[in-house]
Write an enzyme that holds these catalytic residues in place. Sequence first.
Site, PDB file in Angstrom:
ATOM      1  N   ASP A 392      66.798  33.880 -15.885  1.00  0.00           N
ATOM      2  CA  ASP A 392      65.933  34.572 -16.841  1.00  0.00           C
ATOM      3  C   ASP A 392      64.801  35.348 -16.195  1.00  0.00           C
ATOM      4  O   ASP A 392      64.183  36.199 -16.841  1.00  0.00           O
ATOM      5  CB  ASP A 392      65.400  33.577 -17.875  1.00  0.00           C
ATOM      6  CG  ASP A 392      66.479  33.178 -18.872  1.00  0.00           C
ATOM      7  OD1 ASP A 392      67.474  33.931 -19.002  1.00  0.00           O
ATOM      8  OD2 ASP A 392      66.347  32.124 -19.508  1.00  0.00           O
ATOM      9  N   TYR A 483      66.465  32.752 -26.542  1.00  0.00           N
ATOM     10  CA  TYR A 483      65.717  31.499 -26.424  1.00  0.00           C
ATOM     11  C   TYR A 483      64.220  31.737 -26.293  1.00  0.00           C
ATOM     12  O   TYR A 483      63.773  32.681 -25.645  1.00  0.00           O
ATOM     13  CB  TYR A 483      66.189  30.695 -25.209  1.00  0.00           C
ATOM     14  CG  TYR A 483      67.363  29.790 -25.500  1.00  0.00           C
ATOM     15  CD1 TYR A 483      67.220  28.658 -26.296  1.00  0.00           C
ATOM     16  CD2 TYR A 483      68.626  30.071 -24.992  1.00  0.00           C
ATOM     17  CE1 TYR A 483      68.298  27.826 -26.565  1.00  0.00           C
ATOM     18  CE2 TYR A 483      69.716  29.254 -25.254  1.00  0.00           C
ATOM     19  CZ  TYR A 483      69.535  28.130 -26.045  1.00  0.00           C
ATOM     20  OH  TYR A 483      70.610  27.309 -26.310  1.00  0.00           O
ATOM     21  N   HIS A 532      76.249  24.311 -22.426  1.00  0.00           N
ATOM     22  CA  HIS A 532      75.660  24.981 -21.270  1.00  0.00           C
ATOM     23  C   HIS A 532      74.546  24.124 -20.675  1.00  0.00           C
ATOM     24  O   HIS A 532      74.047  23.199 -21.316  1.00  0.00           O
ATOM     25  CB  HIS A 532      75.113  26.366 -21.636  1.00  0.00           C
ATOM     26  CG  HIS A 532      74.141  26.361 -22.772  1.00  0.00           C
ATOM     27  ND1 HIS A 532      74.514  26.232 -24.103  1.00  0.00           N
ATOM     28  CD2 HIS A 532      72.786  26.472 -22.795  1.00  0.00           C
ATOM     29  CE1 HIS A 532      73.451  26.268 -24.875  1.00  0.00           C
ATOM     30  NE2 HIS A 532      72.389  26.399 -24.110  1.00  0.00           N
ATOM     31  N   HIS A 534      70.671  24.211 -18.982  1.00  0.00           N
ATOM     32  CA  HIS A 534      69.420  24.922 -18.712  1.00  0.00           C
ATOM     33  C   HIS A 534      68.751  24.208 -17.547  1.00  0.00           C
ATOM     34  O   HIS A 534      68.462  23.012 -17.635  1.00  0.00           O
ATOM     35  CB  HIS A 534      68.466  24.868 -19.910  1.00  0.00           C
ATOM     36  CG  HIS A 534      68.872  25.687 -21.082  1.00  0.00           C
ATOM     37  ND1 HIS A 534      68.712  27.046 -21.133  1.00  0.00           N
ATOM     38  CD2 HIS A 534      69.440  25.332 -22.255  1.00  0.00           C
ATOM     39  CE1 HIS A 534      69.147  27.513 -22.287  1.00  0.00           C
ATOM     40  NE2 HIS A 534      69.606  26.486 -22.986  1.00  0.00           N
ATOM     41  N   ASP A 541      53.310  23.402  -4.585  1.00  0.00           N
ATOM     42  CA  ASP A 541      52.824  23.400  -3.201  1.00  0.00           C
ATOM     43  C   ASP A 541      51.681  22.398  -3.132  1.00  0.00           C
ATOM     44  O   ASP A 541      50.543  22.707  -3.463  1.00  0.00           O
ATOM     45  CB  ASP A 541      52.372  24.810  -2.816  1.00  0.00           C
ATOM     46  CG  ASP A 541      51.813  24.898  -1.399  1.00  0.00           C
ATOM     47  OD1 ASP A 541      51.571  23.848  -0.776  1.00  0.00           O
ATOM     48  OD2 ASP A 541      51.587  26.030  -0.927  1.00  0.00           O
ATOM     49  N   ASP A 543      48.835  20.103  -1.684  1.00  0.00           N
ATOM     50  CA  ASP A 543      47.858  19.970  -0.603  1.00  0.00           C
ATOM     51  C   ASP A 543      47.032  18.725  -0.920  1.00  0.00           C
ATOM     52  O   ASP A 543      45.937  18.830  -1.494  1.00  0.00           O
ATOM     53  CB  ASP A 543      46.941  21.197  -0.508  1.00  0.00           C
ATOM     54  CG  ASP A 543      47.601  22.378   0.175  1.00  0.00           C
ATOM     55  OD1 ASP A 543      48.759  22.248   0.592  1.00  0.00           O
ATOM     56  OD2 ASP A 543      46.963  23.437   0.258  1.00  0.00           O
ATOM     57  N   PHE A 675      66.694  27.506   3.276  1.00  0.00           N
ATOM     58  CA  PHE A 675      65.368  26.937   3.509  1.00  0.00           C
ATOM     59  C   PHE A 675      65.465  25.665   4.344  1.00  0.00           C
ATOM     60  O   PHE A 675      64.498  25.265   4.992  1.00  0.00           O
ATOM     61  CB  PHE A 675      64.690  26.600   2.183  1.00  0.00           C
ATOM     62  CG  PHE A 675      64.127  27.783   1.433  1.00  0.00           C
ATOM     63  CD1 PHE A 675      64.607  29.068   1.626  1.00  0.00           C
ATOM     64  CD2 PHE A 675      63.108  27.599   0.508  1.00  0.00           C
ATOM     65  CE1 PHE A 675      64.092  30.141   0.933  1.00  0.00           C
ATOM     66  CE2 PHE A 675      62.577  28.672  -0.187  1.00  0.00           C
ATOM     67  CZ  PHE A 675      63.075  29.944   0.022  1.00  0.00           C
ATOM     68  N   GLU A 679      63.800  21.555   9.983  1.00  0.00           N
ATOM     69  CA  GLU A 679      62.412  21.451  10.436  1.00  0.00           C
ATOM     70  C   GLU A 679      61.776  20.148   9.951  1.00  0.00           C
ATOM     71  O   GLU A 679      62.065  19.657   8.856  1.00  0.00           O
ATOM     72  CB  GLU A 679      61.605  22.641   9.910  1.00  0.00           C
ATOM     73  CG  GLU A 679      61.951  23.949  10.579  1.00  0.00           C
ATOM     74  CD  GLU A 679      61.026  25.064  10.113  1.00  0.00           C
ATOM     75  OE1 GLU A 679      60.399  25.698  10.984  1.00  0.00           O
ATOM     76  OE2 GLU A 679      60.922  25.292   8.907  1.00  0.00           O
ATOM     77  N   ASP A 685      52.492  21.043   5.973  1.00  0.00           N
ATOM     78  CA  ASP A 685      52.178  21.672   4.695  1.00  0.00           C
ATOM     79  C   ASP A 685      53.472  21.731   3.886  1.00  0.00           C
ATOM     80  O   ASP A 685      54.429  22.399   4.286  1.00  0.00           O
ATOM     81  CB  ASP A 685      51.618  23.074   4.934  1.00  0.00           C
ATOM     82  CG  ASP A 685      50.961  23.665   3.696  1.00  0.00           C
ATOM     83  OD1 ASP A 685      50.966  23.008   2.641  1.00  0.00           O
ATOM     84  OD2 ASP A 685      50.443  24.800   3.788  1.00  0.00           O
ATOM     85  N   LEU A 686      53.520  21.041   2.733  1.00  0.00           N
ATOM     86  CA  LEU A 686      54.772  20.837   2.021  1.00  0.00           C
ATOM     87  C   LEU A 686      54.786  21.504   0.645  1.00  0.00           C
ATOM     88  O   LEU A 686      53.775  21.535  -0.060  1.00  0.00           O
ATOM     89  CB  LEU A 686      55.039  19.340   1.816  1.00  0.00           C
ATOM     90  CG  LEU A 686      55.094  18.460   3.069  1.00  0.00           C
ATOM     91  CD1 LEU A 686      55.461  17.042   2.686  1.00  0.00           C
ATOM     92  CD2 LEU A 686      56.063  19.022   4.084  1.00  0.00           C
TER      93      LEU A 686
END
Length: 777
Positions: A392, A483, A532, A534, A541, A543, A675, A679, A685-686
């Site tokens: 979408d 929707y 279907h 969704h 992120d 911190d 991705f 590593e 930093d996640l």
Amino acid sequence: MLSSLIFVLSGAALGVARPGQNVENTKRQSGSCGTYEPAAAVKAPKTNPWAQITPADNAAIWDLLHDPATGLNLTLPSFTTEQTDNYVAFIDTLHTNKSAVLPYVDGNGPQPPKYARVVIFEGGKKVPVSQEYMVGPLPVSSNTTIQKLDYIFNGGKGGTVPFNARFFDVSRDAASEPLLASVMTEVADITQKLFGGAYYGAEDERTDLTFTFDTPVSLDGSQAVRIVMFRYPSEVEFLQPLDFYVILDIPGTDPSKYTLRGIVTNEKFFPTVAKFREAFEAGQIVNEFPQPRDAEWAQLTRKKEMGTRTLEDRLAPQSIELGGKRYKLDAEQNYVEYMGWSFYMSWTRQLGLAIYDIKFKGERIIYELSLQEAAAQYAGNTPKAASTVYHDTHYGFGAQSAVLLEGFDCPFGATMLNVSYPEGRATTVKPQAVCIFEADSGFPLARHRTGGFEPSDGYGFSNLGVVKASALHVRHVATVGNYDYLFDFAFNVDGSLEVSVRASGYLQASPYYKTQGRFGPRIHNSTQGSYHDHVVTFKADFDILDTKNSFQVTSLQTVQQSQPWFPELGSFDQMELHASNLKTESQLNFDPNGQSMYTVTSDKTNAWGEKRGYRIVPGHSNIHLTSSNSPFSRKQSEMSKSHLAVTRVKDTEPYANSWQNVNLPQAPQQDFSKFFDGESIENEDLTVWFNLGMHHFTRSEDIPVTLFTEASSSILFAPQNFFDRAQEGDLQNRRWVETGENMDELSWETYGVPLAGCDVRLREPVSGILPWESVEG
């Protein structure tokens, strides 16, 4: 405008007072509730570095792009634009690199420059493509450059998307329209007999059918296929599908090379018009379940024939900020403070609302919380249902934002915010598209009664403590085709944060066949509810205090244990906690039976030596995509295929997906699976990518629209040893009740927050839908 809806909150509290009871709790504050008083102003600590580009910037960018000296050879887009022209598809705000933001918000670094994201459809090139550019720094000056935006994509072609996979806009529709009209005109006599309608072309007055088509239209950009399904034109056409499909091969920019792949009806495929006509004339084609043209049955209006519920003529209960607003707002910087929370908001055309720099009591929890994608994959044995995968963001969540109706979408008195996004050279402003409000949580945050209220309990006295729960909600709704998605971010007073999404609207239905039950139930005379998924992907992120975090999985395991004080038991089952950090970037699913806890932790500890962190708590309907190897979602929907994913933060990976990815399932512009390249994610930093959504087991109760009550999903981020104790001790909205030893007296401590008594004046808008505004730069 104030209406005549006036409520007076007054009178004694519920219950019967015992002899000698202290009735301090029944005192009321009088006067205005402050429901419509604006939120108190606050000044943001810094200018919002995530803010979207301004209308003036957008206009200047538009002029720069169309300046002949720039060399882009652009045509001004219009309804007469050819697909072989070069023209601007849209302008949006480009994500600001985190590496540039942190020195600014956390120190004395310079405010990072703004850049725009520009998509140009370059149909006039020898090899036509869709190309993304970055324009900046802004405002436009002699230092501003136009560069290809490649660094955020990992598919191997940067911001370049093959023509066949680009967005199917008005110009591409116009190019394939003559072939579609020609095919349908050839069979108009048959469609009239089958469906009582025909399609001669979009502009032909005889046309009384409409159509839709699906994505993906390409698998890898080397070909393009348009699967067209016809319907009756109405407000509810999504629920009025006809059993008639035309499949067109439409590769490249030359319409003379477009061809008919075939016609599908009655679960049969006919490669040519002649074959189809031959079958019809032989009596092999019938319309066993005619679709009614009447649309009233599927409209979201009150159905008088269903009767009336007792007392339903009264206004339903409302959530009202009785004591006045308890949050503060810097409207210019889109910055909010509430009960220890603080955060910034931003808006983009493609992704809608994003929330940044989320802190609780001055300590950062999350750097960025944002929508990334909403994928939907359908099932069926018809051409459209079997091949449909939607992303979408392809249509733009920010651009599809909806006006919110006060008192129904959001409580009366909510702060209603306008949103805007670039549209050509102008900026479109949509009023009341985001609301902010505080609401009662519907349950106490905490309560406990010590002892008993009855003498027979043996205590002779009892104490009761109760703390009120409330949360600040930031909400918006995006209507993408059939929707409506309702997104809600709830900041709870205990320091937890809940993200939820709900879906309502018309099903994308399929024609009903007796043989199609394994793909969904019959929901009307000739309509089947196509099953279907969704799957809505978000980015968190984290911190936790700083950018050095780990992702800990704590599993509840059963082990064999013996204890010397129970020698007769020998070895027996016992539960143990086994905690370990994920070592490398990973995609993972929640363990069955909820036997694992997932926590983003800091190396910093609380007073008890425990690592401070925030737990990720699954809520309602945490799902991932059912199909893992469909040709229509093979590689462009990788972000939808697990409950969680954990990666290291990189400026080159700001998005889980590309808005143009949907038409590239086998050669994606952005491949989320890349991705995960081994590593380390310990003390790094996640980013946690998480999925909400629903397996939509369609039902007759999806008529007229899917209901928010069932089609909902949520997740909670909660403190896990982040503090030294629960964050309720500093809340004044609580009661402490003590009973005397003889049980003949109650004493109440209100902590300075008496009950409110006031007139509540509710208002109704003159119109539920407000006009869009267009702002020139």
